[in-house]
Design a protein around this motif. Sequence first.
Motif, PDB file in Angstrom:
ATOM      1  N   MET A  86       0.951  -1.135   0.024  1.00 40.29           N
ATOM      2  CA  MET A  86       0.055  -0.062   0.031  1.00 40.29           C
ATOM      3  C   MET A  86       0.776   1.208  -0.188  1.00 40.29           C
ATOM      4  O   MET A  86       1.803   1.380   0.877  1.00 40.29           O
ATOM      5  CB  MET A  86      -0.862   0.082   1.133  1.00 40.29           C
ATOM      6  N   GLY A  87       0.593   2.171  -0.959  1.00 39.46           N
ATOM      7  CA  GLY A  87       1.104   3.527  -0.991  1.00 39.46           C
ATOM      8  C   GLY A  87       0.883   4.252   0.201  1.00 39.46           C
ATOM      9  O   GLY A  87       1.822   4.737   1.105  1.00 39.46           O
ATOM     10  N   GLU A  88      -0.345   4.353   0.683  1.00 37.77           N
ATOM     11  CA  GLU A  88      -0.803   5.205   2.004  1.00 37.77           C
ATOM     12  C   GLU A  88      -2.064   4.330   2.458  1.00 37.77           C
ATOM     13  O   GLU A  88      -2.891   4.239   1.590  1.00 37.77           O
ATOM     14  CB  GLU A  88      -1.191   6.566   1.479  1.00 37.77           C
ATOM     15  N   LEU A  89      -2.142   4.323   3.584  1.00 44.14           N
ATOM     16  CA  LEU A  89      -3.169   3.749   4.486  1.00 44.14           C
ATOM     17  C   LEU A  89      -3.585   4.885   5.458  1.00 44.14           C
ATOM     18  O   LEU A  89      -2.945   5.349   6.051  1.00 44.14           O
ATOM     19  CB  LEU A  89      -2.964   2.557   4.978  1.00 44.14           C
ATOM     20  N   ASN A  90      -4.652   5.409   5.268  1.00 46.13           N
ATOM     21  CA  ASN A  90      -5.432   6.360   6.338  1.00 46.13           C
ATOM     22  C   ASN A  90      -6.657   6.012   7.290  1.00 46.13           C
ATOM     23  O   ASN A  90      -7.501   5.217   6.669  1.00 46.13           O
ATOM     24  CB  ASN A  90      -5.975   7.454   5.414  1.00 46.13           C
ATOM     25  N   THR A 113      -7.265   4.013   1.389  1.00 46.57           N
ATOM     26  CA  THR A 113      -6.119   3.643   0.850  1.00 46.57           C
ATOM     27  C   THR A 113      -5.711   4.033  -0.490  1.00 46.57           C
ATOM     28  O   THR A 113      -6.696   3.977  -1.262  1.00 46.57           O
ATOM     29  CB  THR A 113      -5.820   2.144   0.932  1.00 46.57           C
ATOM     30  N   GLU A 114      -4.593   4.237  -0.984  1.00 49.93           N
ATOM     31  CA  GLU A 114      -4.188   4.714  -2.368  1.00 49.93           C
ATOM     32  C   GLU A 114      -3.124   4.106  -2.941  1.00 49.93           C
ATOM     33  O   GLU A 114      -2.343   3.476  -2.137  1.00 49.93           O
ATOM     34  CB  GLU A 114      -3.706   6.424  -2.039  1.00 49.93           C
ATOM     35  N   ASN A 115      -2.958   3.587  -4.165  1.00 50.66           N
ATOM     36  CA  ASN A 115      -1.976   3.102  -5.040  1.00 50.66           C
ATOM     37  C   ASN A 115      -1.417   1.689  -4.161  1.00 50.66           C
ATOM     38  O   ASN A 115      -0.392   1.627  -3.892  1.00 50.66           O
ATOM     39  CB  ASN A 115      -0.640   4.050  -5.035  1.00 50.66           C
ATOM     40  N   ALA A 116      -2.469   0.743  -3.968  1.00 44.12           N
ATOM     41  CA  ALA A 116      -2.423  -0.530  -3.335  1.00 44.12           C
ATOM     42  C   ALA A 116      -2.189  -1.730  -4.520  1.00 44.12           C
ATOM     43  O   ALA A 116      -2.915  -1.604  -5.613  1.00 44.12           O
ATOM     44  CB  ALA A 116      -3.610  -0.929  -2.256  1.00 44.12           C
ATOM     45  N   VAL A 117      -1.552  -2.815  -4.179  1.00 47.49           N
ATOM     46  CA  VAL A 117      -1.193  -3.903  -4.969  1.00 47.49           C
ATOM     47  C   VAL A 117      -1.815  -4.972  -4.065  1.00 47.49           C
ATOM     48  O   VAL A 117      -0.989  -5.228  -2.805  1.00 47.49           O
ATOM     49  CB  VAL A 117       0.039  -3.980  -5.538  1.00 47.49           C
ATOM     50  N   ILE A 118      -2.754  -6.035  -4.321  1.00 43.92           N
ATOM     51  CA  ILE A 118      -2.945  -7.185  -3.599  1.00 43.92           C
ATOM     52  C   ILE A 118      -2.695  -8.350  -4.524  1.00 43.92           C
ATOM     53  O   ILE A 118      -3.343  -8.263  -6.024  1.00 43.92           O
ATOM     54  CB  ILE A 118      -4.339  -7.146  -3.268  1.00 43.92           C
ATOM     55  N   TYR A 154     -15.817   3.828   3.731  1.00 43.50           N
ATOM     56  CA  TYR A 154     -14.323   3.380   3.233  1.00 43.50           C
ATOM     57  C   TYR A 154     -13.961   3.707   1.963  1.00 43.50           C
ATOM     58  O   TYR A 154     -15.017   3.769   1.396  1.00 43.50           O
ATOM     59  CB  TYR A 154     -13.818   1.907   3.702  1.00 43.50           C
ATOM     60  N   GLU A 155     -12.749   3.966   1.370  1.00 47.24           N
ATOM     61  CA  GLU A 155     -12.628   4.248   0.158  1.00 47.24           C
ATOM     62  C   GLU A 155     -11.274   3.628  -0.267  1.00 47.24           C
ATOM     63  O   GLU A 155     -10.128   3.647   0.577  1.00 47.24           O
ATOM     64  CB  GLU A 155     -12.654   5.651  -0.013  1.00 47.24           C
ATOM     65  N   ILE A 156     -11.056   2.972  -1.673  1.00 45.30           N
ATOM     66  CA  ILE A 156     -10.067   2.464  -2.103  1.00 45.30           C
ATOM     67  C   ILE A 156      -9.721   2.999  -3.572  1.00 45.30           C
ATOM     68  O   ILE A 156     -10.559   3.207  -4.304  1.00 45.30           O
ATOM     69  CB  ILE A 156     -10.068   0.854  -2.266  1.00 45.30           C
ATOM     70  N   GLU A 157      -8.587   3.802  -3.681  1.00 40.20           N
ATOM     71  CA  GLU A 157      -8.384   4.358  -4.910  1.00 40.20           C
ATOM     72  C   GLU A 157      -6.941   3.685  -5.639  1.00 40.20           C
ATOM     73  O   GLU A 157      -5.983   3.667  -5.013  1.00 40.20           O
ATOM     74  CB  GLU A 157      -8.080   5.749  -4.543  1.00 40.20           C
ATOM     75  N   SER A 180     -15.768   2.543  -3.081  1.00 39.01           N
ATOM     76  CA  SER A 180     -15.966   3.017  -2.122  1.00 39.01           C
ATOM     77  C   SER A 180     -17.059   2.571  -1.457  1.00 39.01           C
ATOM     78  O   SER A 180     -18.122   1.978  -2.187  1.00 39.01           O
ATOM     79  CB  SER A 180     -16.331   4.540  -1.968  1.00 39.01           C
ATOM     80  N   GLY A 181     -17.286   2.579  -0.230  1.00 37.33           N
ATOM     81  CA  GLY A 181     -18.629   2.045   0.447  1.00 37.33           C
ATOM     82  C   GLY A 181     -18.811   2.749   1.854  1.00 37.33           C
ATOM     83  O   GLY A 181     -18.141   3.100   2.362  1.00 37.33           O
ATOM     84  N   THR A 182     -20.293   2.886   1.873  1.00 36.47           N
ATOM     85  CA  THR A 182     -20.978   3.434   3.358  1.00 36.47           C
ATOM     86  C   THR A 182     -21.945   2.768   3.953  1.00 36.47           C
ATOM     87  O   THR A 182     -22.578   2.024   3.275  1.00 36.47           O
ATOM     88  CB  THR A 182     -21.576   4.897   3.069  1.00 36.47           C
ATOM     89  N   GLY A 183     -21.642   2.489   5.184  1.00 35.00           N
ATOM     90  CA  GLY A 183     -22.283   1.283   6.017  1.00 35.00           C
ATOM     91  C   GLY A 183     -22.031   1.544   7.692  1.00 35.00           C
ATOM     92  O   GLY A 183     -20.851   1.702   7.600  1.00 35.00           O
ATOM     93  N   ASP A 184     -22.809   1.068   8.320  1.00 34.79           N
ATOM     94  CA  ASP A 184     -22.471   1.018   9.885  1.00 34.79           C
ATOM     95  C   ASP A 184     -22.068  -0.558  10.177  1.00 34.79           C
ATOM     96  O   ASP A 184     -22.924  -1.270  10.510  1.00 34.79           O
ATOM     97  CB  ASP A 184     -23.738   1.280  10.599  1.00 34.79           C
ATOM     98  N   PHE A 185     -20.711  -0.732  10.191  1.00 35.02           N
ATOM     99  CA  PHE A 185     -20.242  -2.040  10.504  1.00 35.02           C
ATOM    100  C   PHE A 185     -20.271  -2.210  11.918  1.00 35.02           C
ATOM    101  O   PHE A 185     -19.806  -3.427  12.143  1.00 35.02           O
ATOM    102  CB  PHE A 185     -18.848  -2.010   9.923  1.00 35.02           C
TER     103      PHE A 185
END
Length: 377
Positions: A86-90, A113-118, A154-157, A180-185
């Motif tokens: 992950m380039g950056e995790l917030n 997170t931004e610029n990640a590889v899985i 949460y958001e994945i970019e 991206s997703g919104t919900g009450d986990f």
Amino acid sequence: MIKKILKITGIIILLLAISLFAIPYFFKDQIKAKITEAINEKVDAKVSFDDADLSFFKSFPLANVSVDKLLIINKAPFEGDTLVSMGELNLKMSIKELLKGKDESMNIEEISTENAVINILFNKDGVGNFDIALKNEEKTEEKSKPLSLKIKEYEIENLRFKYFDEGSKIKMILDSLNHSGTGDFAASKLDLVTKSTAKVSLFMDKINYMNQVPITLDAVLGIDLDKSKYTFKENKALINQLPLEFDGFIQLVENGQEYDLKFKTPTSSFQNFLGLIPSAYAGNLKDVKTTGDFTVAGFAKGIYSDKTVPKFNLAIASNNASFQYPNLPKSVQNIVIDTKIINETGLLNDTYVNLDKLSFKIDQDVFNAKANHQKHF
């Protein structure tokens, strides 16, 4: 008197601003320690990150914890392979969470997170590289919970997701994935509102079936965390320009994942077929004249495990269709397509591609084809 009040107020604001800049440095080591502790208690892998910073301004009024260049490297039998980069995790949380003691859980409200590889791999023995949870996880959870998730957003970019199965020779790549997703986990049952875009490439035994095909999916997922069940509710998908709708669920079970999904094209215009053609080759589809219908429908039902796949049936059909590009003198007419991809046993080698009919006419020339093929993996 007013000048004195304004002066004192200005000094207080200045001190407050300085404090908001300075306080993060006092919590920096505590944040890094909690992140390190949380990771080490959960995974059996080599984990590292360059730095962790805290800001009160980036996501005000929430505090923002940034983790730079997070790496998760596999141990045997995938020694040295990168599972996650992950380039950056917030991580965003209430400021009061920073005041908790060492053994108190820190609640995370938002994550991005931004610029990640899985990189997901299955070896020839069917072992996956993502199974890195420590076997004594239950004991460590009882001991302490340095981080907990009460995510509402949460958001994945710009994620790159790679999947390769050495046994079946199936390779899939999702490039430029934004999700991206919104919900009450915090709730055990919730509706998760999601938006996704990506470019898909699919290879099966070195044959390229999809190459950088754009997809989008806007969906509401009903999630039951207690049962690990994910149900498609409202959804709208596009594969290039082909619209699809899904219905059903995916559930994690003891021996794998259970699938019970149905899908179909919501409209039947032959324009849908042209929408599958990559834009680099299709040109401007708006000016193409089409007649007739084109449908895609199917289902997947059963268990995906080390030994089985869900039974599935994918039917592609068109009847008496035609199309003509504006700059071409002749049209393609009398198009008939009747194709099915079928698996009735749940065994991957029992997958059949039946091209029952493919025919079309260009001027006086008629083309006909028919084929049946069993795909071996």
